[in-house]
Motif scaffolding. Structure first.
Motif, PDB file in Angstrom:
ATOM      1  N   ARG A  72       1.104  -1.378   0.036  1.00  0.00           N
ATOM      2  CA  ARG A  72      -0.020  -0.107   0.006  1.00  0.00           C
ATOM      3  C   ARG A  72       0.667   1.294   0.218  1.00  0.00           C
ATOM      4  O   ARG A  72       1.684   1.371   0.969  1.00  0.00           O
ATOM      5  CB  ARG A  72      -1.029   0.288   1.117  1.00  0.00           C
ATOM      6  CG  ARG A  72      -2.628   1.251   1.129  1.00  0.00           C
ATOM      7  CD  ARG A  72      -3.278   1.035   2.283  1.00  0.00           C
ATOM      8  NE  ARG A  72      -3.758  -0.389   2.469  1.00  0.00           N
ATOM      9  CZ  ARG A  72      -5.170  -0.583   2.173  1.00  0.00           C
ATOM     10  NH1 ARG A  72      -5.419  -0.003   1.053  1.00  0.00           N
ATOM     11  NH2 ARG A  72      -5.687  -1.418   1.688  1.00  0.00           N
ATOM     12  N   ARG A  77      -3.241   3.849  -2.973  1.00  0.00           N
ATOM     13  CA  ARG A  77      -2.899   2.139  -3.665  1.00  0.00           C
ATOM     14  C   ARG A  77      -2.986   0.913  -3.441  1.00  0.00           C
ATOM     15  O   ARG A  77      -1.306   1.452  -2.258  1.00  0.00           O
ATOM     16  CB  ARG A  77      -3.132   2.707  -5.046  1.00  0.00           C
ATOM     17  CG  ARG A  77      -4.390   4.260  -5.110  1.00  0.00           C
ATOM     18  CD  ARG A  77      -3.855   4.477  -6.608  1.00  0.00           C
ATOM     19  NE  ARG A  77      -4.375   4.588  -7.673  1.00  0.00           N
ATOM     20  CZ  ARG A  77      -4.419   5.230  -9.172  1.00  0.00           C
ATOM     21  NH1 ARG A  77      -3.825   5.434  -9.655  1.00  0.00           N
ATOM     22  NH2 ARG A  77      -5.361   4.776 -10.194  1.00  0.00           N
ATOM     23  N   VAL A  78      -3.380  -0.031  -3.661  1.00  0.00           N
ATOM     24  CA  VAL A  78      -2.700  -1.032  -3.723  1.00  0.00           C
ATOM     25  C   VAL A  78      -1.905  -1.673  -4.673  1.00  0.00           C
ATOM     26  O   VAL A  78      -2.920  -1.760  -5.675  1.00  0.00           O
ATOM     27  CB  VAL A  78      -3.660  -2.137  -3.077  1.00  0.00           C
ATOM     28  CG1 VAL A  78      -2.861  -3.956  -3.522  1.00  0.00           C
ATOM     29  CG2 VAL A  78      -3.480  -1.858  -1.639  1.00  0.00           C
ATOM     30  N   ARG A 112      -5.637 -11.560  -7.839  1.00  0.00           N
ATOM     31  CA  ARG A 112      -6.022 -10.577  -7.767  1.00  0.00           C
ATOM     32  C   ARG A 112      -8.013 -10.793  -7.002  1.00  0.00           C
ATOM     33  O   ARG A 112      -7.622 -10.191  -5.473  1.00  0.00           O
ATOM     34  CB  ARG A 112      -6.098 -10.074  -9.061  1.00  0.00           C
ATOM     35  CG  ARG A 112      -5.211  -9.520  -9.789  1.00  0.00           C
ATOM     36  CD  ARG A 112      -5.822  -8.506 -11.125  1.00  0.00           C
ATOM     37  NE  ARG A 112      -4.673  -8.310 -11.970  1.00  0.00           N
ATOM     38  CZ  ARG A 112      -5.344  -8.707 -13.614  1.00  0.00           C
ATOM     39  NH1 ARG A 112      -5.415  -8.585 -14.217  1.00  0.00           N
ATOM     40  NH2 ARG A 112      -3.606  -8.085 -13.887  1.00  0.00           N
ATOM     41  N   HIS A 116      -8.254  -8.867  -3.622  1.00  0.00           N
ATOM     42  CA  HIS A 116      -8.704  -7.646  -3.824  1.00  0.00           C
ATOM     43  C   HIS A 116     -10.505  -8.562  -2.359  1.00  0.00           C
ATOM     44  O   HIS A 116     -10.741  -6.723  -2.176  1.00  0.00           O
ATOM     45  CB  HIS A 116     -10.162  -7.904  -5.128  1.00  0.00           C
ATOM     46  CG  HIS A 116     -10.830  -6.213  -4.703  1.00  0.00           C
ATOM     47  ND1 HIS A 116     -12.027  -7.444  -5.083  1.00  0.00           N
ATOM     48  CD2 HIS A 116     -10.649  -5.640  -5.377  1.00  0.00           C
ATOM     49  CE1 HIS A 116     -12.867  -5.660  -5.377  1.00  0.00           C
ATOM     50  NE2 HIS A 116     -11.666  -4.860  -5.618  1.00  0.00           N
ATOM     51  N   ARG A 117     -10.581  -8.716  -2.324  1.00  0.00           N
ATOM     52  CA  ARG A 117     -11.643  -9.586  -1.388  1.00  0.00           C
ATOM     53  C   ARG A 117     -11.614  -9.141  -0.062  1.00  0.00           C
ATOM     54  O   ARG A 117     -11.797  -8.446   0.986  1.00  0.00           O
ATOM     55  CB  ARG A 117     -11.952 -11.015  -0.911  1.00  0.00           C
ATOM     56  CG  ARG A 117     -12.772 -11.508  -0.288  1.00  0.00           C
ATOM     57  CD  ARG A 117     -14.425 -11.667  -0.588  1.00  0.00           C
ATOM     58  NE  ARG A 117     -15.514 -12.271  -0.008  1.00  0.00           N
ATOM     59  CZ  ARG A 117     -15.697 -11.738   1.210  1.00  0.00           C
ATOM     60  NH1 ARG A 117     -14.789 -10.275   1.684  1.00  0.00           N
ATOM     61  NH2 ARG A 117     -16.292 -11.688   2.164  1.00  0.00           N
ATOM     62  N   ILE A 119      -8.821  -6.647   0.872  1.00  0.00           N
ATOM     63  CA  ILE A 119      -8.199  -5.742   0.759  1.00  0.00           C
ATOM     64  C   ILE A 119      -8.280  -4.210   1.812  1.00  0.00           C
ATOM     65  O   ILE A 119      -6.019  -4.265   2.060  1.00  0.00           O
ATOM     66  CB  ILE A 119      -8.680  -4.972  -0.326  1.00  0.00           C
ATOM     67  CG1 ILE A 119      -6.956  -3.805  -0.943  1.00  0.00           C
ATOM     68  CG2 ILE A 119      -9.347  -3.226  -0.313  1.00  0.00           C
ATOM     69  CD1 ILE A 119      -7.511  -3.310  -3.075  1.00  0.00           C
ATOM     70  N   LEU A 350      -4.425  -2.589  -8.207  1.00  0.00           N
ATOM     71  CA  LEU A 350      -4.956  -3.765  -7.953  1.00  0.00           C
ATOM     72  C   LEU A 350      -6.470  -2.114  -7.361  1.00  0.00           C
ATOM     73  O   LEU A 350      -6.185  -1.482  -6.570  1.00  0.00           O
ATOM     74  CB  LEU A 350      -5.356  -4.979  -6.514  1.00  0.00           C
ATOM     75  CG  LEU A 350      -6.224  -4.869  -6.728  1.00  0.00           C
ATOM     76  CD1 LEU A 350      -6.339  -6.647  -7.735  1.00  0.00           C
ATOM     77  CD2 LEU A 350      -6.286  -5.700  -5.322  1.00  0.00           C
ATOM     78  N   GLU A 351      -7.627  -1.949  -8.130  1.00  0.00           N
ATOM     79  CA  GLU A 351      -8.385  -1.444  -8.531  1.00  0.00           C
ATOM     80  C   GLU A 351      -9.152  -1.811  -7.522  1.00  0.00           C
ATOM     81  O   GLU A 351      -9.932  -2.853  -7.119  1.00  0.00           O
ATOM     82  CB  GLU A 351      -9.076  -0.922  -9.724  1.00  0.00           C
ATOM     83  CG  GLU A 351      -8.616  -0.406 -10.777  1.00  0.00           C
ATOM     84  CD  GLU A 351      -7.655   0.679 -10.111  1.00  0.00           C
ATOM     85  OE1 GLU A 351      -8.049   1.456  -9.210  1.00  0.00           O
ATOM     86  OE2 GLU A 351      -6.726   1.465 -10.805  1.00  0.00           O
ATOM     87  N   SER A 352      -9.646  -0.960  -5.987  1.00  0.00           N
ATOM     88  CA  SER A 352     -10.544  -1.327  -5.073  1.00  0.00           C
ATOM     89  C   SER A 352     -11.987  -1.345  -5.346  1.00  0.00           C
ATOM     90  O   SER A 352     -12.140  -0.431  -6.052  1.00  0.00           O
ATOM     91  CB  SER A 352     -10.062  -0.654  -3.358  1.00  0.00           C
ATOM     92  OG  SER A 352     -10.086   0.854  -3.505  1.00  0.00           O
TER      93      SER A 352
END
Ligand SMILES: *Cc1c(COP(=O)(O)O)cnc(C)c1O
Length: 352
Positions: A72, A77-78, A112, A116-117, A119, A350-352
């Motif tokens: 992060r 952003r990640v 991913r 994402h799950r 995050i 990785l878009e959250s």
């Protein structure tokens, strides 16, 4: 927060995270069956998995893994670092031990998906990260010796603390001149459990003698330097930097490849070639041994302050971290967190 006691607290850790003891709430999983091949990726709650006592991985060790991190940045952003390269290396490791290779696109989708799950578990402290551990193993219940017919692929996540909690500290490594981790024609170029089983006794011995890790030498003569436990080796000699070639006995580290690129970009002369212990000793004697460091996902860059030899320690830079190791460490960390330019496209948000 998950029911399991070792689950991590999102965002801020209460106690120091350490490495690899705390896991998030979910995992990704896919299973392989002979008629179907690899099935779809599922995201499931983290927890113990059912395994038949005859599962062949428990007997013959048919198993591979990867290790990468999600970071992060200060921008919140990640980012993943060289995810596609880890996916390709995973497929190559599978092939080395007869596991049906997982399509790199499926590997990427699984990583991913589960990150994402979970995050919220990517730590925010500078220098901490979410360690991602994909692995695959023979799950078929069968005691015959042959490649299994059934496999499982899982991805688990572990928030990890700053590696250098007390500053950028050098490690002491013991040059191993008896035990062998990987021999020509063996599994040294794969990230497989077997290589680690082969390394444990020498690593334990090194710890007992007051060292942090083992520096492996070649299996035939124990003369040529190969790699350090979980890291590749770099030696700054005079006006150039030398690293042993990746191949049958030296894992092609992704941090290693990144460091080679950064060094070339800086105009530093680099050589990927066989490097003997004698050459390093002679350089130390002449005063041209400038720095020794290791590279790997866990520590990124690890300065080496002493090499333990049969006849005592060869001390490097009075046991202090060198400027090149420190600059490379800062530069790589900045790229990984989106704070330095990345002309190579190594990072992926990785878009959250
Ligand atoms: C994973 C590993 C490395 C480091 O590889 P990175 O891709 O840089 O993390 C080095 N040596 C061995 C034996 C490894 O398993």
């Amino acid at each position: 927060m998950a029911a399991n006691a070792s689950s991590s607290t999102p965002q801020t850790a209460r106690a120091p995270l350490g490495f690899g003891r705390v896991f998030t709430d979910h995992l990704a999983r896919a299973d392989h069956e002979p008629e179907r091949g690899w099935g779809p990726v599922r995201i499931e709650p983290y927890g113990p998995i059912a395994l038949d006592p005859a599962a062949s991985v428990l007997h013959y060790g048919q198993s591979v893994f990867e290790g990468l991190k999600a970071y992060r940045g200060r921008d919140g952003r990640v980012r993943f670092f060289r995810l596609a390269d880890h996916a390709r290396r995973f497929a190559a490791s599978c092939e080395a031990v007869c596991i049906p290779p997982l399509d790199p696109a499926v590997f990427v989708e699984a990583v991913r998906g589960v990150v994402h799950r979970d995050i919220a578990h990517v730590p925010t402290d500078p220098e901490s990260a979410l360690y991602v551990r994909p692995f695959a193993f023979a799950s078929e219940a069968f005691l015959g010796v042959r490649p299994a017919h059934e496999y499982a692929f899982l991805v688990i996540l572990s928030p990890v603390g700053a590696y250098y909690a007390k500053g950028f500290g050098p490690v002491r490594i013991r040059v191993e001149q008896q035990a062998v981790r990987a021999a020509p024609g063996g599994l040294g170029s794969a990230k497989t459990a077997a290589n680690y089983a082969a390394s444990l006794r020498a690593a334990q011995r090194a710890k007992e003698l007051g060292y942090d890790q083992v520096l492996w030498t070649d299996a035939r003569e124990h003369r040529w330097l190969e790699e350090v436990g979980t890291m590749n080796l770099f030696v700054h000699l005079d006006d150039k930097v030398v690293t042993p070639p990746a191949g049958e006995t030296v894992l092609a580290g992704i941090t290693r490849a990144s460091v080679l690129t950064l060094l070339r970009e800086r105009g530093v002369e680099v050589e990927e070639r066989a490097l003997s212990l004698d050459e390093v000793r002679e350089a130390a004697g002449r005063g041209t041994l400038r720095e020794v460091f290791g590279t790997g996902t866990a520590a990124v860059i690890s300065p080496v302050g002493a090499l333990g030899l049969e006849d005592g320690d060869l001390v490097v830079r009075d046991g202090q971290a060198g400027p090149l190791a420190l600059e490379l460490y800062r530069h790589l960390c900045a790229i990984q967190r989106g704070e330095a330019e990345d002309p190579w496209g190594w990072t992926e948000v990785l878009e959250s």
